[in-house]
Enzyme design. Structure first.
Site, short mmCIF file in Angstrom:
data_model
loop_
_atom_site.label_atom_id
_atom_site.label_comp_id
_atom_site.label_asym_id
_atom_site.label_seq_id
_atom_site.Cartn_x
_atom_site.Cartn_y
_atom_site.Cartn_z
N LYS A 198 0.83 -1.20 0.00
CA LYS A 198 0.00 0.00 0.00
C LYS A 198 0.87 1.26 0.00
O LYS A 198 2.09 1.19 0.26
CB LYS A 198 -0.90 -0.03 1.23
N PHE A 248 -15.88 5.23 6.83
CA PHE A 248 -14.48 5.52 6.54
C PHE A 248 -14.06 5.13 5.12
O PHE A 248 -12.90 5.27 4.76
CB PHE A 248 -13.56 4.85 7.57
N ARG A 296 2.55 -5.77 9.82
CA ARG A 296 1.81 -4.60 10.30
C ARG A 296 2.32 -4.16 11.68
O ARG A 296 2.38 -2.96 11.97
CB ARG A 296 0.31 -4.92 10.33
N HIS A 298 -2.10 -5.40 1.76
CA HIS A 298 -3.32 -6.20 1.64
C HIS A 298 -2.90 -7.63 1.31
O HIS A 298 -1.93 -7.83 0.59
CB HIS A 298 -4.20 -5.68 0.49
P1 ADP Z 1 -7.85 -6.65 6.00
O1 ADP Z 1 -7.08 -5.75 5.06
O2 ADP Z 1 -7.07 -6.91 7.28
O3 ADP Z 1 -8.33 -7.94 5.34
P2 ADP Z 1 -10.54 -5.45 5.84
O4 ADP Z 1 -10.83 -6.23 4.60
O5 ADP Z 1 -11.56 -5.46 6.94
O6 ADP Z 1 -9.14 -5.85 6.50
O7 ADP Z 1 -10.33 -3.91 5.45
C1 ADP Z 1 -9.69 -3.55 4.27
C2 ADP Z 1 -8.83 -2.32 4.52
O8 ADP Z 1 -9.65 -1.19 4.85
C3 ADP Z 1 -7.89 -2.45 5.73
O9 ADP Z 1 -6.70 -3.15 5.42
C4 ADP Z 1 -7.64 -1.01 6.08
O10 ADP Z 1 -6.67 -0.40 5.23
C5 ADP Z 1 -9.01 -0.40 5.84
N1 ADP Z 1 -9.83 -0.41 7.07
C6 ADP Z 1 -10.48 -1.46 7.61
N2 ADP Z 1 -11.15 -1.12 8.75
C7 ADP Z 1 -10.90 0.21 8.94
C8 ADP Z 1 -11.28 1.18 9.94
N3 ADP Z 1 -12.08 0.84 10.95
N4 ADP Z 1 -10.84 2.44 9.79
C9 ADP Z 1 -10.04 2.80 8.75
N5 ADP Z 1 -9.65 1.94 7.78
C10 ADP Z 1 -10.05 0.66 7.86
#
Ligand code: ADP
Length: 144
Positions: free
Chosen positions: A14, A62, A107, A120
């Protein structure tokens, strides 16, 4: 012994990973863990690709912030394969919220918060396949 499952995953480095100049270190960790990179591409994410990729978050308050962050610079997409890649890569990456991620995870070592969390990584074999198709053309993937 039960044979390990060869799986494929999409990893995105990212904008905060590029800004922090941590791409080399992150890639080194994956290579040292025996994952094979079979595609790599630096790209700017379009609104359309982002909406698809984060469809499960589209109605979150968000979401616009995520969109702005993910489009603040190019990202680097990596196609990787290896034994149990989905689980092993996600374990190496750590939880979404960088502030609670253990030291030693990507992370935990390089992330700042819930959004700026460095990488990601696909969360299932099925999503891995769909995401590889979303980010790469067939002829951009080596050995497909
Ligand atoms: P992951 O990337 O750990 O699989 P998610 O699919 O839930 O998590 O979320 C995708 C991306 O969105 C996260 O990696 C993060 O960059 C962003 N994100 C998720 N939850 C939040 C939050 N509560 N506030 C801000 N950004 C978030």
């Amino acid at each position: 012994m039960i044979p390990a499952l060869m799986e494929e995953t999409l990893v995105l480095l990212k904008p905060d990973c590029l800004e922090g100049r941590n791409c080399g270190e992150v890639l080194k960790r994956f290579e040292e863990a025996d994952f094979i990179v079979f595609g790599v591409k630096m790209m700017r994410l379009s609104d359309e690709v982002l909406r698809e990729h984060y469809a499960h978050l589209a109605d979150k308050p968000f979401f616009p912030e995520i969109q702005e962050f993910m489009q603040s610079s190019s990202v680097i997409a990596l196609a990787m394969r290896g034994d149990n890649a989905i689980t092993r890569v996600r374990d190496m990456v750590g939880p979404t919220d960088s502030t609670i991620a253990e030291k030693g995870t990507i992370r935990g070592d390089f992330g700042q918060d819930k959004m700026r969390n460095v990488v990601h990584a696909s969360d299932s074999v099925e999503n891995g396949q769909a995401e590889l198709k979303r980010f790469f053309l067939e002829n951009e993937l080596h050995g497909k």
